[in-house]
Structure formats: structure tokens, C-alpha cells
Scaffold this active site. Structure first.
Site, mmCIF file in Angstrom:
data_model
loop_
_atom_site.group_PDB
_atom_site.id
_atom_site.type_symbol
_atom_site.label_atom_id
_atom_site.label_comp_id
_atom_site.label_asym_id
_atom_site.label_seq_id
_atom_site.Cartn_x
_atom_site.Cartn_y
_atom_site.Cartn_z
ATOM 1 N N SER A 1 0.817 -1.210 0.000
ATOM 2 C CA SER A 1 0.000 0.000 0.000
ATOM 3 C C SER A 1 0.857 1.270 0.000
ATOM 4 O O SER A 1 1.845 1.368 0.717
ATOM 5 C CB SER A 1 -0.925 0.012 1.225
ATOM 6 O OG SER A 1 -1.630 1.232 1.298
ATOM 7 N N LYS B 1 -14.846 -3.826 4.389
ATOM 8 C CA LYS B 1 -15.539 -2.548 4.233
ATOM 9 C C LYS B 1 -17.014 -2.605 4.620
ATOM 10 O O LYS B 1 -17.574 -1.585 5.047
ATOM 11 C CB LYS B 1 -15.389 -2.037 2.798
ATOM 12 C CG LYS B 1 -13.973 -1.594 2.471
ATOM 13 C CD LYS B 1 -13.878 -1.011 1.074
ATOM 14 C CE LYS B 1 -12.456 -0.524 0.790
ATOM 15 N NZ LYS B 1 -12.355 0.115 -0.536
ATOM 16 N N GLY C 1 -19.224 -5.407 -3.968
ATOM 17 C CA GLY C 1 -18.862 -5.418 -2.555
ATOM 18 C C GLY C 1 -18.709 -4.005 -2.027
ATOM 19 O O GLY C 1 -19.317 -3.059 -2.556
ATOM 20 N N GLY C 2 -17.878 -3.839 -0.985
ATOM 21 C CA GLY C 2 -17.737 -2.521 -0.369
ATOM 22 C C GLY C 2 -17.273 -1.459 -1.345
ATOM 23 O O GLY C 2 -17.883 -0.385 -1.465
ATOM 24 N N TYR D 1 -4.562 -0.202 -7.706
ATOM 25 C CA TYR D 1 -3.435 0.666 -8.052
ATOM 26 C C TYR D 1 -2.072 0.021 -7.820
ATOM 27 O O TYR D 1 -1.035 0.642 -8.085
ATOM 28 C CB TYR D 1 -3.511 2.000 -7.307
ATOM 29 C CG TYR D 1 -3.244 1.934 -5.820
ATOM 30 C CD1 TYR D 1 -1.944 1.890 -5.326
ATOM 31 C CD2 TYR D 1 -4.288 1.952 -4.909
ATOM 32 C CE1 TYR D 1 -1.694 1.839 -3.962
ATOM 33 C CE2 TYR D 1 -4.049 1.907 -3.551
ATOM 34 C CZ TYR D 1 -2.749 1.854 -3.082
ATOM 35 O OH TYR D 1 -2.506 1.802 -1.730
#
Length: 288
Positions: free
Chosen positions: A20, A74, A136-137, A228
């Protein structure tokens, strides 16, 4: 860790999140604003039976100001919050939780992040018929943002049929100008959408591959991906090679991080500066 510490401590809970770029964006922005700001990763990959409620309590007790939440938590996190911001009621998922005296408060910055990126990067893209992969979230945030951006018909594909139907119903209720319809695997072959958006984890380093068959990526106006890392997923690379315009997950990642920073710190973020931090990583995910 103690609540007496002066640093503003936040973090990210998710599965397979080691690459991340969010910690770097937050910490660089905090430093630029003169804050003692720490951003920690809580990677649940390999953990068994994660008790999200207990984990949130522990982080609160340890002095965290708040926590970002990503796949697969989430929607699950909503069972463990005391308050929900307005956009959470709409999206039905949260990616940002602020610890307050009244208890955890859920926010969703994915919605604004995708909407901002789409309007800037694909401003003139045709949007009469769009295929959304994932309900989903993240998929809910993206689907509702696409409807707000004026998509005429949104086809929603998810292995969880109930999730796709719920999202379609919520879009029709809140954005009556958009026709929203779930589509099954067999129905994909006959679709000829203007654009395709991937809002599933497929394509991440920890979930390699493509969320649809290559045959579906015949030359069409555009394809977008919210993943990403890598910045150019197999989906985007294949789409580009077939002549499609593409939008990576960069814009959404930067804007959702900027809004989360503002929620955690109470200070306005410089999105341009956070984008520069995002871009400071090379293709392997290392800082240049």
C-alpha cells in the site's frame, strides 16, 4: 502504546496490503503540515478468524485516532461502529473509521475519490452503457458514483447475486436517471458497453489475473480499474493493447487518502502534494 502519546496514530486494516502507498501519502502530508503523524499497516493475510470488533477496540485502546479499512472488511466493519456519516448510509460500506468519545464513526471516502477521478480523467467518455465488476464494499461506492456521474444503464456483475441486486435497487432508488441491472456470467457475452470498471480485488499483486475473459475487451471507448498496485493491471494492459482508453486506480487512491487525512487530522489536505508522494513509487512499489 499509550493514549498519552502525542503522535497522531492511524492505520489500515486489510488483507494483503503490504504494498500500500497509503502510509507514505499520509505520513508525508502530516510532516508537511508539521504533525507528528504515524500510519501503520495491520495486514490480516494469514490470520484465521479475524475478530474485527475486538481489533477495533484494541486499536482504540492503544491510542489510534482512526483506521482505514479495505478488502475484505468494508461492509463487515459497519457492525462495529456507533455512528455513520451520511455517505455511509448511501453506500452501505466504510473505508474510514474515526474513533470518537461516542464510539467509532464510519465514513466513506471511496465514493468521492472515484467520482473525482472519473470526472477528471474520463470527462468526455461515453457513458450510456457501463459494466461494473464487483458489488462489494468498493463496488457499491463505485456503482453509486457512476450513477451520480450520469451513467445511463449500469450492468452489475458479481458472483454474489444478492449483493448485485441490492446495489441495483439502491441505485434506482437514489439515482432514478440510471437503469441498474444485475448481469450473470452468461449475460456478459452479449454486452457491448461503452466502458468497463473493475471494482474487485482481481488484478492486485495478491490477487493476480483478470476479472473478465479477454474476449470481452474488444475495442471499446474505455476501461477503468480501482486497483493501483500494480498501477497497470493485466486488465488495463490488455485493454490498452486493444485500443481502449484506460483509467488506473491512482486518482481514486489519492483522493480517498486526502479525504481520510482530513477526517483523521481535522486539517485540509493538499491533494496535489499527496499525488506527488503516490507518484514517487516505482513500478515495483518501492520509493524512488
Amino acid at each position: 502504546m499509550s493514549k498519552l502519546r502525542t503522535a497522531l496514530v492511524v492505520g489500515l486494516i486489510g488483507e494483503g496490503i503490504g504494498a500500500s502507498r497509503t502510509p507514505a501519502m499520509h505520513e508525508a502530508e502530516g510532516a508537511a503540515q508539521g504533525l507528528d503523524y504515524e500510519y501503520k499497516l495491520i495486514d490480516t493475510a494469514g490470520m484465521v478468524d479475524v475478530d474485527l470488533g475486538v481489533l477495533l477496540l484494541e486499536l482504540n485502546d492503544e491510542g489510534f485516532r482512526g483506521i482505514n479499512v479495505t478488502h475484505p472488511f468494508k461492509q463487515k466493519v459497519l457492525a462495529h461502529v456507533a455512528e455513520r456519516a451520511d455517505e455511509v448510509a448511501l453506500v452501505g460500506a466504510s473505508n474510514t473509521v474515526l474513533f470518537t468519545e461516542r464510539g467509532p464513526r464510519a465514513h466513506n471516502t471511496d465514493y468521492l475519490g472515484f467520482l473525482h477521478a472519473f470526472r477528471h480523467e474520463l470527462a468526455t467518455a461515453p457513458r450510456k452503457r457501463v459494466l461494473l465488476l464487483g458489488a462489494g464494499g468498493a463496488g457499491r461506492a463505485v456503482g453509486l458514483a457512476l450513477a451520480e456521474a450520469g451513467v445511463g444503464t449500469l450492468f452489475i456483475r458479481d458472483n454474489n447475486v444478492d449483493a448485485a441486486e441490492r446495489l441495483a435497487a439502491d441505485i434506482r432508488e437514489n439515482f432514478p436517471w440510471t437503469v441498474a441491472e444485475p448481469v450473470d456470467a452468461a449475460g456478459l457475452a452479449g454486452l457491448v458497453p461503452d466502458g468497463i470498471v473493475n471494482a474487485t480485488p482481481v488484478g492486485m499483486v495478491s490477487h493476480p489475473g483478470m476479472p473478465v475473459a479477454r474476449d470481452l475487451l474488444e475495442p471499446r471507448p474505455w476501461v477503468a480499474d480501482i486497483v493501483y498496485f500494480p498501477l497497470e493491471t493485466e486488465l488495463l494492459r490488455t485493454a490498452r493493447e486493444r485500443g481502449c482508453a484506460t483509467m488506473s486506480g491512482r486518482g481514486m487512491a489519492v483522493m480517498q487518502a486526502a479525504k481520510a487525512f482530513e477526517i483523521f487530522s481535522g486539517k485540509q489536505a493538499d491533494a496535489g502534494r499527496m499525488a506527488e508522494t503516490f507518484d514517487s513509487f516505482d513500478a515495483k512499489g518501492d520509493r524512488r
